[in-house]
Scaffold this active site. Structure first.
Site, PDB file in Angstrom:
ATOM      1  N   CYS A   2       6.492 -19.119 -35.523  1.00 55.64           N
ATOM      2  CA  CYS A   2       6.529 -18.070 -34.513  1.00 55.64           C
ATOM      3  C   CYS A   2       6.949 -16.789 -35.218  1.00 55.64           C
ATOM      4  O   CYS A   2       7.380 -16.803 -36.355  1.00 55.64           O
ATOM      5  CB  CYS A   2       7.544 -18.407 -33.420  1.00 55.64           C
ATOM      6  SG  CYS A   2       7.227 -19.970 -32.628  1.00 55.64           S
ATOM      7  N   ARG A  27       1.489 -15.303 -37.182  1.00 57.11           N
ATOM      8  CA  ARG A  27       2.393 -16.451 -37.331  1.00 57.11           C
ATOM      9  C   ARG A  27       2.338 -17.379 -36.125  1.00 57.11           C
ATOM     10  O   ARG A  27       2.833 -18.495 -36.156  1.00 57.11           O
ATOM     11  CB  ARG A  27       3.841 -15.970 -37.508  1.00 57.11           C
ATOM     12  CG  ARG A  27       4.075 -15.106 -38.731  1.00 57.11           C
ATOM     13  CD  ARG A  27       5.489 -14.556 -38.738  1.00 57.11           C
ATOM     14  NE  ARG A  27       6.454 -15.620 -38.744  1.00 57.11           N
ATOM     15  CZ  ARG A  27       6.875 -16.225 -39.863  1.00 57.11           C
ATOM     16  NH1 ARG A  27       6.393 -15.840 -41.020  1.00 57.11           N
ATOM     17  NH2 ARG A  27       7.744 -17.188 -39.826  1.00 57.11           N
ATOM     18  N   TRP A  73       3.995 -19.977 -31.429  1.00 55.18           N
ATOM     19  CA  TRP A  73       3.107 -21.099 -31.724  1.00 55.18           C
ATOM     20  C   TRP A  73       3.820 -22.294 -31.164  1.00 55.18           C
ATOM     21  O   TRP A  73       4.900 -22.680 -31.649  1.00 55.18           O
ATOM     22  CB  TRP A  73       2.891 -21.236 -33.232  1.00 55.18           C
ATOM     23  CG  TRP A  73       1.893 -22.296 -33.596  1.00 55.18           C
ATOM     24  CD1 TRP A  73       0.537 -22.172 -33.713  1.00 55.18           C
ATOM     25  CD2 TRP A  73       2.172 -23.679 -33.869  1.00 55.18           C
ATOM     26  NE1 TRP A  73      -0.032 -23.363 -34.054  1.00 55.18           N
ATOM     27  CE2 TRP A  73       0.949 -24.323 -34.146  1.00 55.18           C
ATOM     28  CE3 TRP A  73       3.345 -24.435 -33.896  1.00 55.18           C
ATOM     29  CZ2 TRP A  73       0.863 -25.673 -34.447  1.00 55.18           C
ATOM     30  CZ3 TRP A  73       3.263 -25.788 -34.210  1.00 55.18           C
ATOM     31  CH2 TRP A  73       2.027 -26.389 -34.472  1.00 55.18           C
ATOM     32  N   ASN A  99      12.553 -19.194 -33.638  1.00 52.71           N
ATOM     33  CA  ASN A  99      11.488 -19.796 -34.440  1.00 52.71           C
ATOM     34  C   ASN A  99      12.097 -21.016 -35.106  1.00 52.71           C
ATOM     35  O   ASN A  99      13.077 -20.902 -35.838  1.00 52.71           O
ATOM     36  CB  ASN A  99      10.998 -18.799 -35.504  1.00 52.71           C
ATOM     37  CG  ASN A  99       9.962 -19.428 -36.439  1.00 52.71           C
ATOM     38  OD1 ASN A  99       9.320 -20.410 -36.069  1.00 52.71           O
ATOM     39  ND2 ASN A  99       9.819 -18.864 -37.623  1.00 52.71           N
ATOM     40  N   GLY A 100      11.554 -22.189 -34.837  1.00 58.52           N
ATOM     41  CA  GLY A 100      12.095 -23.409 -35.446  1.00 58.52           C
ATOM     42  C   GLY A 100      12.071 -24.539 -34.435  1.00 58.52           C
ATOM     43  O   GLY A 100      11.459 -24.443 -33.375  1.00 58.52           O
ATOM     44  N   GLU A 485     -11.450 -27.189 -50.805  1.00 58.10           N
ATOM     45  CA  GLU A 485     -11.025 -25.887 -50.276  1.00 58.10           C
ATOM     46  C   GLU A 485     -12.125 -25.261 -49.437  1.00 58.10           C
ATOM     47  O   GLU A 485     -11.879 -24.714 -48.361  1.00 58.10           O
ATOM     48  CB  GLU A 485     -10.611 -24.977 -51.421  1.00 58.10           C
ATOM     49  CG  GLU A 485     -10.315 -23.537 -51.040  1.00 58.10           C
ATOM     50  CD  GLU A 485      -9.187 -23.382 -50.015  1.00 58.10           C
ATOM     51  OE1 GLU A 485      -8.452 -24.363 -49.770  1.00 58.10           O
ATOM     52  OE2 GLU A 485      -9.064 -22.278 -49.454  1.00 58.10           O
ATOM     53  N   LYS A 489     -11.790 -24.252 -45.430  1.00 52.82           N
ATOM     54  CA  LYS A 489     -12.123 -22.933 -44.861  1.00 52.82           C
ATOM     55  C   LYS A 489     -13.055 -23.118 -43.660  1.00 52.82           C
ATOM     56  O   LYS A 489     -12.853 -22.556 -42.600  1.00 52.82           O
ATOM     57  CB  LYS A 489     -12.798 -22.065 -45.922  1.00 52.82           C
ATOM     58  CG  LYS A 489     -11.892 -21.625 -47.049  1.00 52.82           C
ATOM     59  CD  LYS A 489     -10.889 -20.583 -46.684  1.00 52.82           C
ATOM     60  CE  LYS A 489      -9.559 -20.978 -46.243  1.00 52.82           C
ATOM     61  NZ  LYS A 489      -8.551 -21.640 -46.991  1.00 52.82           N
ATOM     62  N   GLU A 492     -11.201 -24.829 -40.652  1.00 53.72           N
ATOM     63  CA  GLU A 492     -10.103 -24.145 -39.947  1.00 53.72           C
ATOM     64  C   GLU A 492     -10.555 -22.893 -39.221  1.00 53.72           C
ATOM     65  O   GLU A 492      -9.868 -22.437 -38.318  1.00 53.72           O
ATOM     66  CB  GLU A 492      -8.942 -23.847 -40.875  1.00 53.72           C
ATOM     67  CG  GLU A 492      -9.184 -22.880 -41.987  1.00 53.72           C
ATOM     68  CD  GLU A 492      -7.897 -22.623 -42.799  1.00 53.72           C
ATOM     69  OE1 GLU A 492      -6.801 -22.667 -42.218  1.00 53.72           O
ATOM     70  OE2 GLU A 492      -8.002 -22.376 -43.998  1.00 53.72           O
ATOM     71  N   HIS A 508     -20.237 -44.466 -52.784  1.00 49.87           N
ATOM     72  CA  HIS A 508     -19.254 -45.484 -52.368  1.00 49.87           C
ATOM     73  C   HIS A 508     -18.985 -45.411 -50.876  1.00 49.87           C
ATOM     74  O   HIS A 508     -17.931 -45.834 -50.411  1.00 49.87           O
ATOM     75  CB  HIS A 508     -17.961 -45.293 -53.164  1.00 49.87           C
ATOM     76  CG  HIS A 508     -18.157 -45.452 -54.636  1.00 49.87           C
ATOM     77  ND1 HIS A 508     -18.399 -46.661 -55.242  1.00 49.87           N
ATOM     78  CD2 HIS A 508     -18.221 -44.522 -55.611  1.00 49.87           C
ATOM     79  CE1 HIS A 508     -18.556 -46.488 -56.540  1.00 49.87           C
ATOM     80  NE2 HIS A 508     -18.460 -45.198 -56.801  1.00 49.87           N
ATOM     81  N   LYS A 607      -0.188 -18.792 -39.587  1.00 48.29           N
ATOM     82  CA  LYS A 607      -0.269 -18.443 -41.005  1.00 48.29           C
ATOM     83  C   LYS A 607       0.785 -19.137 -41.840  1.00 48.29           C
ATOM     84  O   LYS A 607       0.544 -19.526 -42.967  1.00 48.29           O
ATOM     85  CB  LYS A 607      -0.123 -16.921 -41.170  1.00 48.29           C
ATOM     86  CG  LYS A 607      -0.248 -16.438 -42.600  1.00 48.29           C
ATOM     87  CD  LYS A 607      -1.611 -16.710 -43.175  1.00 48.29           C
ATOM     88  CE  LYS A 607      -1.764 -16.216 -44.589  1.00 48.29           C
ATOM     89  NZ  LYS A 607      -3.051 -16.609 -45.184  1.00 48.29           N
TER      90      LYS A 607
HETATM   91  C1  AGP Z   1      -4.997 -22.199 -45.700  1.00 50.51           C
HETATM   92  O1  AGP Z   1      -6.215 -21.543 -45.362  1.00 50.51           O
HETATM   93  C2  AGP Z   1      -4.275 -22.691 -44.499  1.00 50.51           C
HETATM   94  N1  AGP Z   1      -3.967 -21.635 -43.632  1.00 50.51           N
HETATM   95  C3  AGP Z   1      -3.089 -23.571 -44.823  1.00 50.51           C
HETATM   96  O2  AGP Z   1      -3.608 -24.775 -45.327  1.00 50.51           O
HETATM   97  C4  AGP Z   1      -2.073 -23.039 -45.858  1.00 50.51           C
HETATM   98  O3  AGP Z   1      -2.650 -23.019 -47.135  1.00 50.51           O
HETATM   99  C5  AGP Z   1      -0.876 -24.003 -45.888  1.00 50.51           C
HETATM  100  O4  AGP Z   1      -0.255 -23.982 -44.615  1.00 50.51           O
HETATM  101  C6  AGP Z   1       0.163 -23.656 -46.965  1.00 50.51           C
HETATM  102  O5  AGP Z   1       0.677 -22.382 -46.712  1.00 50.51           O
HETATM  103  P1  AGP Z   1       1.570 -21.683 -47.868  1.00 50.51           P
HETATM  104  O6  AGP Z   1       0.658 -21.480 -49.046  1.00 50.51           O
HETATM  105  O7  AGP Z   1       2.047 -20.409 -47.271  1.00 50.51           O
HETATM  106  O8  AGP Z   1       2.690 -22.627 -48.203  1.00 50.51           O
END
Ligand code: AGP
Length: 612
Positions: A2, A27, A73, A99-100, A485, A489, A492, A508, A607
């Site tokens: 958050c 966030r 969030w 936040n937490g 990766e 992308k 997500e 396999h 984020k």
């Molecule tokens: C990446 O596109 C994602 N948003 C997510 O996997 C991110 O890489 C992951 O949460 C780790 O975040 P950080 O690098 O800030 O630790």
């Protein structure tokens, strides 16, 4: 997950809060709210985006030079007006943004109910604010700060909080344990926020809180102490956030801007470190620990999500050049499996935000077991940056898009520098190969620029596949993590179920998925795996898979076998991941735009995952 912002000073708080919430929205963005003190405490909360809160506020009476805000969030309690923060205590004496996660909230709630407290929301946060009110009512000598300390002493879990007390309206009380908080120092005003980005332009100095810190902010001073009321040393840093970094510029989305920033970002990451004129690499942040790194017997690289993918590529690089055994771990697994770690081990933690809860927990575990802990991080002054023995900043600048792009290539750049430097110090690389890689690395930003010029072509490919439900990404060697990766992308931001696989694994099992409806994205540049990737392409083609190939410029063979192709410039095999990921970032971006997804704030994501 958050975002928190607070303001106390000479001006109306609202403009600072609403602007700060907009910067913090990456966030968490399922609901937002603020509380303002204007002779009395008023709370305004709205499900939806910060813009929805802003519209709602246009029709409200409000004012005041002290306030706190929150963008959420959801962890406990679904997104709703009622579960949005701030939360007020039953009698309205305390108001909190949090936040937490309060892990023992159920037990605390039961105790409060037995004492006559009632609750309006499903959140753990409301338990905390009522606990503060409960302690505040235990005696006239207990001030708001005492009540906050007493309540926090009963809590297990994580928090970054900002609190207002209607009986003591001249201050904001804030505290952190496991969720980031920073104090912003401005002229005639103080702010508190989950990260300094939200205070950019209003402050010129910052104090990053550490776990266990509590601060009482007044309009012309602040007092920093521990939550057990012990003195705490204050470290004031100058803030170096440039407002220009934060806007979208001419781009439709932050993600697209950040994809296009990568050549400059890589130049920034290399600056002062890559020294072609001396045929050397300088990693100033590691000077103090380089001897330990050079003689380490094992390196464990830990991260989450995209950072974990970068770690996988780091494994290839370090083992290839420095010949040190490397293991890569998900932080969320590493922290709970009681790993065997010795004092000759080095643990490298990679994190863009430097606040990911699992990664920070892994850091603490590795440090407690005696390992040398190194951070590769993007946010200056973040918890990871402050709590590791040494580290390297990626210098990618502020990354707003939830889907990490420029931070990823900056992480790869740092890992490449580290692998080459370690190899040089360990004499496992010859001067010719060392110099060759240094010179080639210096030229990679320009090669990324060339790939970015194909964005329009990639958009047309994305249009063909905008309605698919599944896709597969294939790579071998150091391009297998790139396939992972690229798939992340796509997952997500477009919500397509994209899976990355090691190409050799297809036979396999996964090849059973292949038919004419399945896009198969293959990374097949001219490297040591080219022939094997060519075979993988033929296997998919024989089953009518819809092939999209990332190939080397001038490859006139594979382009004839596939439905679509994107060319990337030639480079040394170890540096191909830096180029191979660019088309996949653009493919995911354009697909998400066609699917009218929220590219910068994808559903269910945030984020920085600062909760477990
Ligand atoms: C990446 O596109 C994602 N948003 C997510 O996997 C991110 O890489 C992951 O949460 C780790 O975040 P950080 O690098 O800030 O630790």
């Amino acid at each position: 997950m958050c975002g928190i912002i607070g303001y106390i000073g000479d001006h109306d708080a609202y403009p600072f809060l609403i602007k700060g919430l907009k910067w913090l929205e990456y966030r968490g963005y399922d609901s937002a709210g603020m509380a303002l003190f204007n002779g009395h405490l008023s709370i305004f909360r709205k499900m939806g985006k910060v813009a929805d809160l802003e519209s709602y506020m246009q029709n409200q009476e409000f004012g005041g030079k002290t306030g706190i805000g929150h963008t959420r969030w959801a962890t406990h309690g679904e997104p709703s007006d009622n579960n949005a923060h701030p939360h007020g205590s039953m009698n309205g004496w305390f108001t909190i943004v949090h936040n937490g996660i309060i892990e023992n909230y159920a037990e605390l709630k039961e105790g409060l109910v037995n004492k006559g407290y009632s609750f309006r929301s499903e959140t753990d946060t409301e338990v905390l604010v009522n606990l503060m009110e409960y302690f505040y009512n235990q005696g006239t000598e207990i001030c708001a700060e005492d009540a906050v300390m007493l309540a926090l002493s009963k809590v297990t879990g994580t928090y970054g909080i900002a609190v207002l007390c209607s009986q003591e309206s001249d201050c904001i009380i804030a505290a952190r344990k496991g969720s980031p908080l920073s104090i912003g120092i401005g002229k005639g005003q103080f702010l508190i926020a989950s990260d300094a980005t939200a205070m950019a332009g209003f402050i010129n100095q910052v104090v990053h809180l550490n776990d266990g810190d509590l601060v009482v902010l007044k309009k012309d001073s602040f007092t920093l102490k521990s939550i057990s009321n012990k003195p705490v040393s204050v470290k004031i840093s100058n803030i170096d956030i440039h407002i220009g970094d934060i806007g979208k510029g001419s781009f439709d989305h932050f993600m697209l801007k950040e994809i296009h920033e990568q050549p400059r970002v890589m130049e920034d990451t290399l600056r002062g470190r890559l020294q072609p004129e001396k045929s050397d690499i300088m990693l100033g942040g590691l000077i103090s620990v380089m001897p330990d790194l050079v003689k380490s017997e094992r390196i464990i690289i830990v991260g989450c999500g995209t950072s974990w993918h970068a770690a996988l590529i780091g494994e290839y690089l370090i083992e290839e050049f420095a010949r040190i055994p490397v293991e890569v771990e998900y932080a969320s697994e590493f922290r709970y499996r009681n790993p065997v770690i010795g004092k000759n081990d080095v643990v490298i933690l990679i994190s863009q935000s430097g606040e990911t809860a699992d990664t920070l927990a892994a850091l603490r575990l590795a440090r407690d077991k005696g390992a040398l802990v190194i951070g590769i991080c993007n946010v200056v002054g973040s918890t990871l940056a402050r709590d590791t023995d040494a580290g390297i900043y990626t210098h990618a600048g502020i990354e707003i898009g939830v889907a990490s792009t420029k931070a990823f290539t900056a992480q790869l750049t740092v890992l490449t520098l580290l692998a080459l430097k370690l190899a040089w110090e360990r004499k496992t690389i010859g001067s010719l190969q060392y110099t060759q890689h240094i010179n080639e690395l210096a030229g990679v930003p320009e090669k990324i620029r060339q790939i970015l010029l194909q964005s329009e072509k990639i958009r047309t490919i994305a249009e063909k596949h905008k309605s698919v439900r599944n896709s597969i990404y294939l790579g071998r060697g150091n391009l297998f993590p790139v396939a992972l990766e690229g798939a992340l992308k796509m997952k997500e931001i477009s919500y397509i179920h994209a899976e990355g696989y090691a190409a050799g694994e297809m036979k396999h099992g996964p090849i059973a998925l292949v038919d004419e409806h399945l896009p198969v994205i293959v990374l097949a540049p001219r490297d040591e795996n080219y022939e094997k990737m060519a075979s993988s392409i033929q296997e998919v083609k024989a089953r009518k898979g819809n092939l999209i190939a990332i190939i080397s410029e001038g490859d006139n063979d594979i382009r004839e076998w596939v439905n679509d192709f994107i060319e990337i410039p030639e480079t040394l095999p170890a540096l191909i991941p830096l180029l191979g990921i660019i088309p996949l970032q653009l493919l995911a971006y354009h697909t998400a735009v066609y699917r009218e997804c929220n590219v910068d704030q994808p559903r269910n994501l945030a984020k920085s995952v600062t909760v477990e």
